[in-house]
Enzyme design. Structure first.
Site, PDB file in Angstrom:
ATOM      1  N   ARG A  24       0.818  -1.227   0.000  1.00 24.03           N
ATOM      2  CA  ARG A  24       0.000   0.000   0.000  1.00 24.03           C
ATOM      3  C   ARG A  24       0.846   1.269   0.000  1.00 24.03           C
ATOM      4  O   ARG A  24       0.416   2.301   0.521  1.00 24.03           O
ATOM      5  CB  ARG A  24      -0.966   0.025   1.189  1.00 24.03           C
ATOM      6  CG  ARG A  24      -2.213  -0.835   1.023  1.00 24.03           C
ATOM      7  CD  ARG A  24      -3.209  -0.223   0.049  1.00 24.03           C
ATOM      8  NE  ARG A  24      -4.235  -1.184  -0.299  1.00 24.03           N
ATOM      9  CZ  ARG A  24      -5.422  -1.257   0.280  1.00 24.03           C
ATOM     10  NH1 ARG A  24      -5.747  -0.392   1.197  1.00 24.03           N
ATOM     11  NH2 ARG A  24      -6.288  -2.172  -0.093  1.00 24.03           N
ATOM     12  N   ARG A  28      -3.569   6.146   0.117  1.00 27.09           N
ATOM     13  CA  ARG A  28      -4.111   7.422   0.604  1.00 27.09           C
ATOM     14  C   ARG A  28      -3.242   8.174   1.606  1.00 27.09           C
ATOM     15  O   ARG A  28      -3.475   9.348   1.852  1.00 27.09           O
ATOM     16  CB  ARG A  28      -5.487   7.176   1.241  1.00 27.09           C
ATOM     17  CG  ARG A  28      -6.578   7.056   0.215  1.00 27.09           C
ATOM     18  CD  ARG A  28      -7.844   6.593   0.855  1.00 27.09           C
ATOM     19  NE  ARG A  28      -7.611   5.306   1.491  1.00 27.09           N
ATOM     20  CZ  ARG A  28      -8.533   4.601   2.128  1.00 27.09           C
ATOM     21  NH1 ARG A  28      -9.734   5.068   2.255  1.00 27.09           N
ATOM     22  NH2 ARG A  28      -8.240   3.428   2.648  1.00 27.09           N
ATOM     23  N   ARG A  37      -6.672  11.722  -6.414  1.00 22.97           N
ATOM     24  CA  ARG A  37      -7.934  11.067  -6.048  1.00 22.97           C
ATOM     25  C   ARG A  37      -9.090  12.072  -5.944  1.00 22.97           C
ATOM     26  O   ARG A  37     -10.255  11.712  -6.155  1.00 22.97           O
ATOM     27  CB  ARG A  37      -7.701  10.350  -4.715  1.00 22.97           C
ATOM     28  CG  ARG A  37      -8.856   9.617  -4.137  1.00 22.97           C
ATOM     29  CD  ARG A  37      -9.179   8.337  -4.865  1.00 22.97           C
ATOM     30  NE  ARG A  37     -10.197   7.634  -4.122  1.00 22.97           N
ATOM     31  CZ  ARG A  37     -11.472   7.995  -4.109  1.00 22.97           C
ATOM     32  NH1 ARG A  37     -11.881   9.015  -4.823  1.00 22.97           N
ATOM     33  NH2 ARG A  37     -12.347   7.326  -3.388  1.00 22.97           N
ATOM     34  N   ASP A  73      -6.053  -3.145  -8.192  1.00 18.18           N
ATOM     35  CA  ASP A  73      -6.746  -3.686  -7.018  1.00 18.18           C
ATOM     36  C   ASP A  73      -7.064  -5.156  -7.249  1.00 18.18           C
ATOM     37  O   ASP A  73      -7.271  -5.572  -8.386  1.00 18.18           O
ATOM     38  CB  ASP A  73      -8.039  -2.919  -6.728  1.00 18.18           C
ATOM     39  CG  ASP A  73      -8.493  -3.164  -5.298  1.00 18.18           C
ATOM     40  OD1 ASP A  73      -7.992  -2.468  -4.395  1.00 18.18           O
ATOM     41  OD2 ASP A  73      -9.291  -4.088  -5.065  1.00 18.18           O
ATOM     42  N   TYR A 148     -14.720 -11.815  -0.973  1.00 17.99           N
ATOM     43  CA  TYR A 148     -15.378 -10.540  -1.326  1.00 17.99           C
ATOM     44  C   TYR A 148     -16.584 -10.786  -2.235  1.00 17.99           C
ATOM     45  O   TYR A 148     -17.635 -10.164  -2.076  1.00 17.99           O
ATOM     46  CB  TYR A 148     -14.390  -9.596  -2.023  1.00 17.99           C
ATOM     47  CG  TYR A 148     -13.449  -8.922  -1.057  1.00 17.99           C
ATOM     48  CD1 TYR A 148     -13.839  -7.795  -0.342  1.00 17.99           C
ATOM     49  CD2 TYR A 148     -12.170  -9.414  -0.837  1.00 17.99           C
ATOM     50  CE1 TYR A 148     -12.984  -7.181   0.568  1.00 17.99           C
ATOM     51  CE2 TYR A 148     -11.303  -8.804   0.057  1.00 17.99           C
ATOM     52  CZ  TYR A 148     -11.722  -7.694   0.764  1.00 17.99           C
ATOM     53  OH  TYR A 148     -10.883  -7.086   1.657  1.00 17.99           O
TER      54      TYR A 148
HETATM   55  O1  CP3 Z   1       0.126   0.549  -3.051  1.00 16.76           O
HETATM   56  C1  CP3 Z   1      -0.203  -0.615  -3.342  1.00 16.76           C
HETATM   57  O2  CP3 Z   1      -0.077  -1.586  -2.553  1.00 16.76           O
HETATM   58  C2  CP3 Z   1      -0.704  -0.900  -4.744  1.00 16.76           C
HETATM   59  C3  CP3 Z   1      -2.074  -0.920  -4.960  1.00 16.76           C
HETATM   60  C4  CP3 Z   1      -3.036  -1.804  -4.170  1.00 16.76           C
HETATM   61  C5  CP3 Z   1      -4.336  -1.351  -3.818  1.00 16.76           C
HETATM   62  N1  CP3 Z   1      -5.032  -2.412  -3.318  1.00 16.76           N
HETATM   63  C6  CP3 Z   1      -4.838   0.009  -4.008  1.00 16.76           C
HETATM   64  C7  CP3 Z   1      -6.009   0.465  -3.241  1.00 16.76           C
HETATM   65  C8  CP3 Z   1      -2.943  -3.146  -3.788  1.00 16.76           C
HETATM   66  C9  CP3 Z   1      -1.756  -4.085  -3.857  1.00 16.76           C
HETATM   67  C10 CP3 Z   1      -4.221  -3.513  -3.259  1.00 16.76           C
HETATM   68  C11 CP3 Z   1      -4.548  -4.877  -2.804  1.00 16.76           C
HETATM   69  C12 CP3 Z   1      -5.825  -5.106  -2.152  1.00 16.76           C
HETATM   70  N2  CP3 Z   1      -7.048  -4.564  -2.442  1.00 16.76           N
HETATM   71  C13 CP3 Z   1      -6.017  -6.065  -1.119  1.00 16.76           C
HETATM   72  C14 CP3 Z   1      -4.953  -6.977  -0.589  1.00 16.76           C
HETATM   73  C15 CP3 Z   1      -4.030  -6.307   0.334  1.00 16.76           C
HETATM   74  C16 CP3 Z   1      -4.621  -5.992   1.674  1.00 16.76           C
HETATM   75  O3  CP3 Z   1      -4.657  -4.788   2.002  1.00 16.76           O
HETATM   76  O4  CP3 Z   1      -5.009  -6.922   2.378  1.00 16.76           O
HETATM   77  C17 CP3 Z   1      -7.365  -6.035  -0.754  1.00 16.76           C
HETATM   78  C18 CP3 Z   1      -8.017  -6.865   0.308  1.00 16.76           C
HETATM   79  C19 CP3 Z   1      -8.005  -5.085  -1.595  1.00 16.76           C
HETATM   80  C20 CP3 Z   1      -9.461  -4.737  -1.619  1.00 16.76           C
HETATM   81  C21 CP3 Z   1      -9.710  -3.340  -1.280  1.00 16.76           C
HETATM   82  N3  CP3 Z   1      -9.332  -2.266  -2.060  1.00 16.76           N
HETATM   83  C22 CP3 Z   1     -10.391  -2.839  -0.140  1.00 16.76           C
HETATM   84  C23 CP3 Z   1     -10.950  -3.690   0.975  1.00 16.76           C
HETATM   85  C24 CP3 Z   1     -10.392  -1.462  -0.261  1.00 16.76           C
HETATM   86  C25 CP3 Z   1     -11.118  -0.494   0.654  1.00 16.76           C
HETATM   87  C26 CP3 Z   1     -10.412  -0.251   1.890  1.00 16.76           C
HETATM   88  C27 CP3 Z   1      -9.534   0.936   1.726  1.00 16.76           C
HETATM   89  O5  CP3 Z   1      -8.340   0.849   2.066  1.00 16.76           O
HETATM   90  O6  CP3 Z   1     -10.073   1.966   1.281  1.00 16.76           O
HETATM   91  C28 CP3 Z   1      -9.693  -1.114  -1.435  1.00 16.76           C
HETATM   92  C29 CP3 Z   1      -9.444   0.255  -1.955  1.00 16.76           C
HETATM   93  C30 CP3 Z   1      -8.054   0.604  -2.343  1.00 16.76           C
HETATM   94  N4  CP3 Z   1      -7.179  -0.207  -2.996  1.00 16.76           N
HETATM   95  C31 CP3 Z   1      -7.434   1.881  -2.134  1.00 16.76           C
HETATM   96  C32 CP3 Z   1      -6.161   1.791  -2.721  1.00 16.76           C
HETATM   97  C33 CP3 Z   1      -5.138   2.894  -2.838  1.00 16.76           C
HETATM   98  C34 CP3 Z   1      -8.086   3.103  -1.506  1.00 16.76           C
HETATM   99  C35 CP3 Z   1      -9.103   3.641  -2.435  1.00 16.76           C
HETATM  100  C36 CP3 Z   1      -9.397   5.105  -2.268  1.00 16.76           C
HETATM  101  O7  CP3 Z   1      -8.590   5.940  -2.716  1.00 16.76           O
HETATM  102  O8  CP3 Z   1     -10.479   5.430  -1.753  1.00 16.76           O
END
Ligand code: CP3
Length: 347
Positions: A24, A28, A37, A73, A148
């Site tokens: 991550r 954000r 964003r 994602d 999911y």
């Molecule tokens: O920086 C990185 O790691 C690269 C990009 C990345 C994202 N998601 C961007 C993202 C990666 C590798 C992921 C993987 C991901 N996505 C996982 C596995 C890793 C983990 O954290 O366990 C999972 C479970 C997801 C599913 C997901 N995506 C959820 C549950 C959410 C919402 C929760 C949250 O953090 O907002 C997301 C959204 C998401 N994926 C964001 C980002 C940058 C935030 C979105 C926003 O800007 O509102």
């Protein structure tokens, strides 16, 4: 690509300081991410090759980490399958048409539709010429992605997932099979576009009992690792709960295993010998601490893994969205300037 500490460590042949990148890192907590964003929805960002490239580069510019992770994602595969994905403020992912039976699985499109994810390959091709460090592609593990799709979003207890798993294991396996075949083709597409390594995120493996992990997650992880090994792409397996499942994950022989923060990595190394690399595993909450405490914890881990040619520094899970950038910078710089560990006054 110049010489890379990250790729050397993945090959268990790194004789310099450990490489560092963070799950991550493109998220954000970065002001530069939040600025982009403000102008685009999250999915719009994921779907636009120019934005994929731009956001992938942000943490490289901010911190000088040793690897980039593709901005994407794990839910883009279910989205491409047509389940109706949206992201809601303060809730997270919401799936309009959850998958809860074999009949639902049979309605999902076949793997020949993977080409609808080609915008990800376009993003990879755009970012590669602008990168001086390796690019890590990724997908979710079939079990985590399935959870999911079944729950319809994030879940605390995975109740619907488990109900189905106990009631109809054969139907549940059909869903896992389908996600797995999509994942393999999607990752091959990423490899063809040029990613240097792949990480598979099994973020909710820790919700499974050991024998359930062996039945419902591991065979699919094995299929993914084997398919990418055939393409000469190294694979990192991140399983939440990896220290419990370590002996089983080892048998799949990924290039690296990424651990959450429960494990003592130097003890794990006794169980998982070279040439499997180890990645992790600082508690992400360290980023809420003051700089000296961050340095102390980073040094504690670096000392434990000293001289390990197959060690990649990372957190045990993703960077929380509300931590100061300065804390991330302190963490990365402490790894990169190892000698700061020798300064006694820090402790
Ligand atoms: O920086 C990185 O790691 C690269 C990009 C990345 C994202 N998601 C961007 C993202 C990666 C590798 C992921 C993987 C991901 N996505 C996982 C596995 C890793 C983990 O954290 O366990 C999972 C479970 C997801 C599913 C997901 N995506 C959820 C549950 C959410 C919402 C929760 C949250 O953090 O907002 C997301 C959204 C998401 N994926 C964001 C980002 C940058 C935030 C979105 C926003 O800007 O509102």
């Amino acid at each position: 690509m110049q010489k890379s500490l990250f790729l050397d460590a993945l090959n268990c042949k790194n004789f310099s300081r450990p490489p560092v990148w963070l799950m991550r890192q493109a998220g954000r907590h970065l002001a530069s991410y939040r600025a982009i964003r403000q102008k685009h929805s999250f999915l719009e960002m994921c779907h636009t090759p120019d934005l994929i490239a731009e956001v992938t580069l942000l943490p490289i510019e901010a911190y000088g980490v040793d690897a980039a992770i593709l901005f994407a994602d794990i839910l883009l595969i279910p989205e491409a399958m047509g389940i109706g994905l949206r992201f809601e403020e303060k809730i997270g992912p919401v799936i309009e048409k959850p998958v809860r039976s074999l009949a639902d699985v049979q309605k999902l499109p076949g793997v020949e539709e993977v080409h609808s994810l080609s915008y990800v390959a376009e993003g990879i091709k755009k970012v590669l010429p602008r990168l001086e460090v390796p690019l890590v592609g990724f997908c979710g593990a079939p079990f985590t992605v399935a959870s999911y799709m079944i729950e319809g979003g994030s879940s605390r207890d995975f109740r619907k997932t488990k109900e189905w798993m106990y009631r109809d294991p054969a139907g549940f396996h059909c869903l896992l099979e389908k996600i797995c075949s999509w994942s393999v083709e999607y990752l091959k597409m990423q490899a063809k576009a040029g990613v240097h390594a792949i990480q598979v995120f099994d973020s909710w493996a820790n919700s499974l009992a050991f024998h359930q992990f062996l039945e419902f997650s591991l065979p699919y992880l094995r299929k993914i690792v084997d398919s990418l090994a055939a393409e000469n792409v190294p694979t990192i397996l991140f399983c939440k709960g990896a220290s419990v499942f370590a002996s089983a994950i080892k048998d799949v022989a990924p290039s690296a295993i990424s651990f959450d923060w429960n494990a003592d990595l130097s003890m794990v190394r006794k169980e998982i010998p070279l040439p499997i690399a180890l990645q992790g595993n600082l508690d992400p909450a360290i980023l809420y601490a003051d700089p000296k405490t961050i340095q102390r914890e980073v040094c504690y881990l670096l000392d434990k893994m000293e001289d390990d040619p197959g060690y990649i520094f990372n957190l045990g899970h993703g960077i929380p969205p509300d931590v100061p950038e300065e804390s991330v910078r302190v963490l990365v710089n402490t790894v990169k300037n190892r000698k700061s560990c020798l300064v006694g006054s820090l402790f």
